[in-house]
Motif scaffolding. Structure first.
Motif, PDB file in Angstrom:
ATOM      1  N   VAL A  21      41.579  52.049  44.248  1.00  0.00           N
ATOM      2  CA  VAL A  21      41.832  50.844  43.454  1.00  0.00           C
ATOM      3  C   VAL A  21      41.843  51.235  41.982  1.00  0.00           C
ATOM      4  CG1 VAL A  21      40.828  49.213  45.057  1.00  0.00           C
ATOM      5  CG2 VAL A  21      39.368  50.346  43.419  1.00  0.00           C
ATOM      6  N   ASP A  22      42.530  50.465  41.183  1.00  0.00           N
ATOM      7  CA  ASP A  22      42.483  50.726  39.751  1.00  0.00           C
ATOM      8  C   ASP A  22      42.588  49.423  38.987  1.00  0.00           C
ATOM      9  OD1 ASP A  22      45.144  49.955  39.584  1.00  0.00           O
ATOM     10  OD2 ASP A  22      45.869  51.987  39.910  1.00  0.00           O
ATOM     11  N   ARG A  23      42.467  49.495  37.694  1.00  0.00           N
ATOM     12  CA  ARG A  23      42.415  48.277  36.886  1.00  0.00           C
ATOM     13  C   ARG A  23      43.697  47.467  37.021  1.00  0.00           C
ATOM     14  NH1 ARG A  23      41.134  48.250  30.980  1.00  0.00           N
ATOM     15  NH2 ARG A  23      41.112  46.055  31.465  1.00  0.00           N
ATOM     16  N   ALA A  24      44.805  48.160  37.131  1.00  0.00           N
ATOM     17  CA  ALA A  24      46.085  47.453  37.207  1.00  0.00           C
ATOM     18  C   ALA A  24      46.206  46.682  38.515  1.00  0.00           C
ATOM     19  CB  ALA A  24      47.234  48.440  37.084  1.00  0.00           C
ATOM     20  N   GLY A  25      45.320  47.002  39.482  1.00  0.00           N
ATOM     21  CA  GLY A  25      45.324  46.241  40.714  1.00  0.00           C
ATOM     22  C   GLY A  25      46.330  46.720  41.733  1.00  0.00           C
ATOM     23  N   ARG A  26      46.721  47.996  41.688  1.00  0.00           N
ATOM     24  CA  ARG A  26      47.513  48.505  42.800  1.00  0.00           C
ATOM     25  C   ARG A  26      46.548  48.735  43.930  1.00  0.00           C
ATOM     26  NH1 ARG A  26      50.360  51.331  38.919  1.00  0.00           N
ATOM     27  NH2 ARG A  26      48.974  53.118  39.127  1.00  0.00           N
TER      28      ARG A  26
ATOM     29  N   ILE B 110      41.204  45.145  42.400  1.00  0.00           N
ATOM     30  CA  ILE B 110      40.550  45.258  41.089  1.00  0.00           C
ATOM     31  C   ILE B 110      39.150  45.843  41.312  1.00  0.00           C
ATOM     32  CG2 ILE B 110      39.697  43.958  39.105  1.00  0.00           C
ATOM     33  CD1 ILE B 110      41.940  41.864  39.883  1.00  0.00           C
ATOM     34  N   GLU B 114      35.324  45.849  36.801  1.00  0.00           N
ATOM     35  CA  GLU B 114      36.364  45.073  36.142  1.00  0.00           C
ATOM     36  C   GLU B 114      36.404  43.645  36.719  1.00  0.00           C
ATOM     37  OE1 GLU B 114      38.129  45.494  33.621  1.00  0.00           O
ATOM     38  OE2 GLU B 114      39.834  44.114  33.823  1.00  0.00           O
ATOM     39  N   ARG B 117      33.682  41.671  35.168  1.00  0.00           N
ATOM     40  CA  ARG B 117      33.976  41.349  33.775  1.00  0.00           C
ATOM     41  C   ARG B 117      34.950  40.167  33.703  1.00  0.00           C
ATOM     42  NH1 ARG B 117      37.420  41.714  30.015  1.00  0.00           N
ATOM     43  NH2 ARG B 117      39.043  42.671  31.298  1.00  0.00           N
ATOM     44  N   ARG B 118      36.000  40.250  34.522  1.00  0.00           N
ATOM     45  CA  ARG B 118      36.985  39.165  34.518  1.00  0.00           C
ATOM     46  C   ARG B 118      36.371  37.863  34.997  1.00  0.00           C
ATOM     47  NH1 ARG B 118      42.830  41.493  36.570  1.00  0.00           N
ATOM     48  NH2 ARG B 118      42.793  43.390  35.319  1.00  0.00           N
TER      49      ARG B 118
END
Lengths: 284, 314
Positions: A21-26, B110, B114, B117-118
């Motif tokens: 997972v990553d911040r961009a949400g892929r 996500i 993160e 946080r959101r």
């Protein structure tokens, strides 16, 4: 209490490992299935399901003590079709393991899933994310298997401690118990898509109880009338019970492969058909 | 400057359920930054259209592109960029308010930190920070709706889809929701909304389509629609306890010259006119003797009722 702590730790682990997972949400398929699993874990933690889980272990244990040892005390040893003589508790314990591996995932996948999908409309929001209906089905199934695995592990430890099987037998039986859960979980999900309301739950309960009583659980299937034997050979629990027995005290042969193959087949077919039907319900 | 690529584009879009045609060949385009509305009575096909755009309902015919992609083939990729606030909040009652956001965030991949946080940021935005640890069940209808909106924003969507966001809310709760949606609009978030509240569409939408029985019957900005399908002002006449059809019969065509169109309702008579005061003068000159007179600006409600009729649709 211990189980609660265990769940918290499992939740943390699962969160760290739900795929890439990553911040961009892929997000990949593993991550999406993991998200469904994580939801159940979080809910279980909130509801304090620890006690409920404990009863899941208690049930087969009580049957083992009352029937295995209680009735077994009157019976002593029984003679199997191949001439082998075993103490009655040794004969009954594997069946209790198989039956408990069946009932948890089956009930959760059928009634539990139906309630989440139809009454609580839980997945109406989930399908609006990248998660697909098939991934919801798989995630739910994995969650019920995770619970079933905990029961099965505790139960084989008790079996070994009571001298009802060897350590090797216990280690071999454990994955078979999970496989039984998979088969019944897949079947349960499929049945869930045909349910219409509360009245159907009674039929499911009855079906499970019948299988529990007559899958060669308490008496060798060879003692049943021929017609009944044919029916019993069709039920997945019979194959589950037979497979666990082969591994805990019997001599595993080609028959074992048939049992395992049957369970895999039921699970895969159930899950596949269920996914398609769930997809049609949620994404009309 | 060329027109920016539409985020949503439909051509001859159809949705059938068996023999029932819910959406009957509609065309539409939603551009970046736009606040787009579907206005229509119950059963007009608004929600079916929203579900098709949201990739949770395959179209029966026609073409649909969202972010230039095909919803049937690229569902997960499209949904990753959409925020959906469904008509029923469908919140998770076994989770806390905050968990409803963080667990949902995981469905978009996500990461945990993160997501948290959101969640804090969004709870602040919808004024639910105090209730973060509470269960969802005891929340009021307005709070639940705000939480559903916050949840729809968790993936920082390119398009926010709102299916009747204020239906069933009390006036205070409605205004709070509108305020938040307006803030999002100022930030440039593209929003697509369905509603059967005219005031809501009038306040929020840059452009809207009026749907009736699966078809689009009018399209434009709220102002354009009022100009096109109604008059500038409306005079409402009431006649105490006298039946309005009896009044209309008594007056005959005495009122015809003083307005562009008149409509007789059970409780009042509406006169559509360019100049309300002049019409009122004319009414008094012709001895209509109403018990009360109200001059008001034309609203989308007049357009809506004119286009979709006054028959109750359930």
């Amino acid at each position: 209490m211990v189980r609660g702590l265990l769940l918290v730790r499992l939740a943390r682990r699962a969160e760290g490992r739900t795929g890439r997972v990553d911040r961009a949400g892929r997000i990949g398929r593993v991550g999406r299935v993991g998200a469904v699993f994580l939801r159940d874990l979080t809910a279980a933690r909130n509801l304090g399901e620890a006690l409920l889980l404990a009863t899941g272990l208690l049930e087969p244990l009580l049957y083992l003590l009352s029937i295995g040892f209680g009735v077994g005390g009157l019976i002593g040893e029984i003679t199997l079709a191949d001439g082998q003589r075993v103490p009655y508790p040794v004969f009954v314990a594997p069946a209790m393991l198989a039956a408990s591996a069946m009932s948890g995932p089956f009930m959760e996948s059928s009634i539990g899933f139906f309630a989440k999908m139809r009454f609580r409309k839980l997945y109406d929001a989930t399908v609006c994310t990248p998660v697909t209906p098939a991934e919801i089905a798989i995630g739910e199934l994995l969650w019920s298997l995770a619970q079933a695995s905990l029961f099965a592990l505790s139960f084989v430890v008790i079996m070994t401690a009571m001298g009802l099987t060897t350590v090797t037998g216990a280690l071999a039986a454990l994955p078979v118990a999970v496989l039984i859960g998979f088969a019944f979980g897949g079947l349960g999900l499929l049945l869930a898509t045909f349910l219409t309301g509360w009245q159907d739950f009674d039929y499911l309960g009855a079906a499970v109880f019948l299988m529990f009583l007559f899958s060669g659980t308490f008496a060798p299937v060879e003692d049943y009338p021929t017609a009944a034997q044919v029916v019993v050979h069709l039920t997945p629990l019979f194959h589950g019970v037979s497979a666990v027995r082969d591994l805990t005290f019997g001599s595993p042969g080609w028959g074992l492969l048939v049992h395992l193959g049957y369970l895999v087949g039921v699970g895969v077919l159930g899950l596949w058909l269920a996914s398609r039907r769930i997809s049609r319900t949620l994404c009309r | 400057m060329p027109e920016p690529e539409p985020l949503i584009e439909a051509r001859r879009l159809v949705k059938r359920f068996g023999d029932f045609v819910a959406v009957d060949g509609i065309d539409l385009r939603v551009r970046p930054g736009e606040f787009f509305g579907f206005l229509g009575p119950n059963g007009a096909g608004k929600s079916s259209t929203m579900r098709m755009i949201g990739c949770v309902s395959p179209p029966s015919a026609g073409t649909l592109r969202v972010f230039g992609r095909d919803p049937v083939a690229d569902g997960p990729a499209i949904r990753a960029r959409l925020g959906v606030c469904p008509q029923r909040d469908s919140l998770d009652e076994e989770l806390s308010v905050r968990e409803n956001l963080t667990v949902y965030a995981r469905c978009f991949g996500i990461a945990r930190r993160e997501a948290r946080r959101r969640a804090e940021e969004l709870l602040e935005f919808v004024q639910l920070t105090e209730r973060a640890r509470d269960r969802v069940e005891p929340l009021s209808g307005g709070m639940k709706r705000r939480l559903a909106i916050a949840r729809a924003l968790i993936n920082d969507p390119d398009v926010l889809m709102l299916d009747e966001p204020t239906t069933g809310l009390d006036p205070q709760a409605r205004h709070l929701v509108w305020e938040r949606l307006f803030q999002l609009k100022q930030r440039g978030v593209t929003q697509v909304l369905t509603t059967h509240y005219m005031d809501e569409a009038e306040q929020l939408c840059d452009r809207l389509v009026v749907m009736d029985r699966g078809r689009i019957v009018a399209e434009g900005s709220p102002r354009q629609l009022i100009d096109e399908f109604s008059t500038k002002e409306v005079v409402e006449l009431r006649f105490g306890n006298e039946r309005t059809d009896a009044v209309a019969a008594r007056l005959g065509d005495r009122l015809t010259g003083c307005c562009e169109r008149q409509e007789v309702l059970p409780d009042r008579i509406l006169l559509y006119t360019v100049d309300g005061d002049a019409t009122v003068d004319a009414v008094h000159q012709r001895d209509a003797t109403p018990s009360s007179v109200l001059v008001r600006r034309s609203t989308l409600e007049d357009v809506f009722l004119h286009l979709t009729g006054r028959t109750l649709v359930d």
